[in-house]
Design a protein around this motif. Sequence first.
Motif, PDB file in Angstrom:
ATOM      1  N   ASP A  62       1.113  -0.975  -0.018  1.00 50.73           N
ATOM      2  CA  ASP A  62      -0.100  -0.007   0.019  1.00 50.73           C
ATOM      3  C   ASP A  62       0.610   1.259   0.007  1.00 50.73           C
ATOM      4  O   ASP A  62       1.682   1.675   0.930  1.00 50.73           O
ATOM      5  CB  ASP A  62      -0.965   0.064   1.165  1.00 50.73           C
ATOM      6  N   THR A  63       0.750   2.052  -0.791  1.00 47.68           N
ATOM      7  CA  THR A  63       1.140   3.250  -0.996  1.00 47.68           C
ATOM      8  C   THR A  63       0.391   4.524  -1.132  1.00 47.68           C
ATOM      9  O   THR A  63      -0.945   4.378  -1.666  1.00 47.68           O
ATOM     10  CB  THR A  63       2.201   3.484  -2.338  1.00 47.68           C
ATOM     11  N   TYR A  64       0.605   5.796  -0.765  1.00 47.23           N
ATOM     12  CA  TYR A  64      -0.297   6.632  -0.965  1.00 47.23           C
ATOM     13  C   TYR A  64       0.377   8.127  -0.969  1.00 47.23           C
ATOM     14  O   TYR A  64       1.636   8.220  -0.775  1.00 47.23           O
ATOM     15  CB  TYR A  64      -0.792   7.112   0.730  1.00 47.23           C
ATOM     16  N   TYR A  65      -0.333   8.928  -2.055  1.00 48.44           N
ATOM     17  CA  TYR A  65       0.464   9.919  -2.396  1.00 48.44           C
ATOM     18  C   TYR A  65      -0.567  11.374  -2.406  1.00 48.44           C
ATOM     19  O   TYR A  65      -1.679  11.151  -2.369  1.00 48.44           O
ATOM     20  CB  TYR A  65       0.630  10.065  -3.785  1.00 48.44           C
ATOM     21  N   ALA A  66       0.205  12.321  -2.287  1.00 48.32           N
ATOM     22  CA  ALA A  66      -0.371  13.653  -2.288  1.00 48.32           C
ATOM     23  C   ALA A  66      -1.241  13.897  -3.815  1.00 48.32           C
ATOM     24  O   ALA A  66      -0.468  13.430  -4.565  1.00 48.32           O
ATOM     25  CB  ALA A  66       0.255  14.980  -1.878  1.00 48.32           C
TER      26      ALA A  66
END
Length: 134
Positions: A62-66
């Motif tokens: 799981d990765t998250y980005y602005a």
Amino acid sequence: QVQLAESGGGLVQAGDSLRLSCTASGRNFSNYIMGWFRQAPGKERTSVEREFVSTILASSSDTYYADSVKGRFIISRDDVKDAVYLRMNNLRPEDTVVYYCAIVRSRSWYTSESVRLARVYDYWGQGTQVTVSS
């Protein structure tokens, strides 16, 4: 003692790419969330006010980005090297700030929203300057 060391910043032109690296030392970090934040230099802000850029969970799935970097930046990690990376493509002048890596031990109650909050993170690097000229 936990220490984080960033590298890879520099001066580039708009449209260029950079790869930031952050190496952690002091313990095994495979169960840590590892993230990147940024902050304009010269502004009197504490770490909790830094702008979220991206984070990767302990599982690496799981990765998250602005929104401002989604589609341009890619976060990855290497748990053998206790490192997290940020590949920054198509850099813009507005990406010119100091970038910080940060880590926190993974906990079950963290959500996709809470891991974007600087105040969640326990350890911070010293930062690396990225300057993008137009």
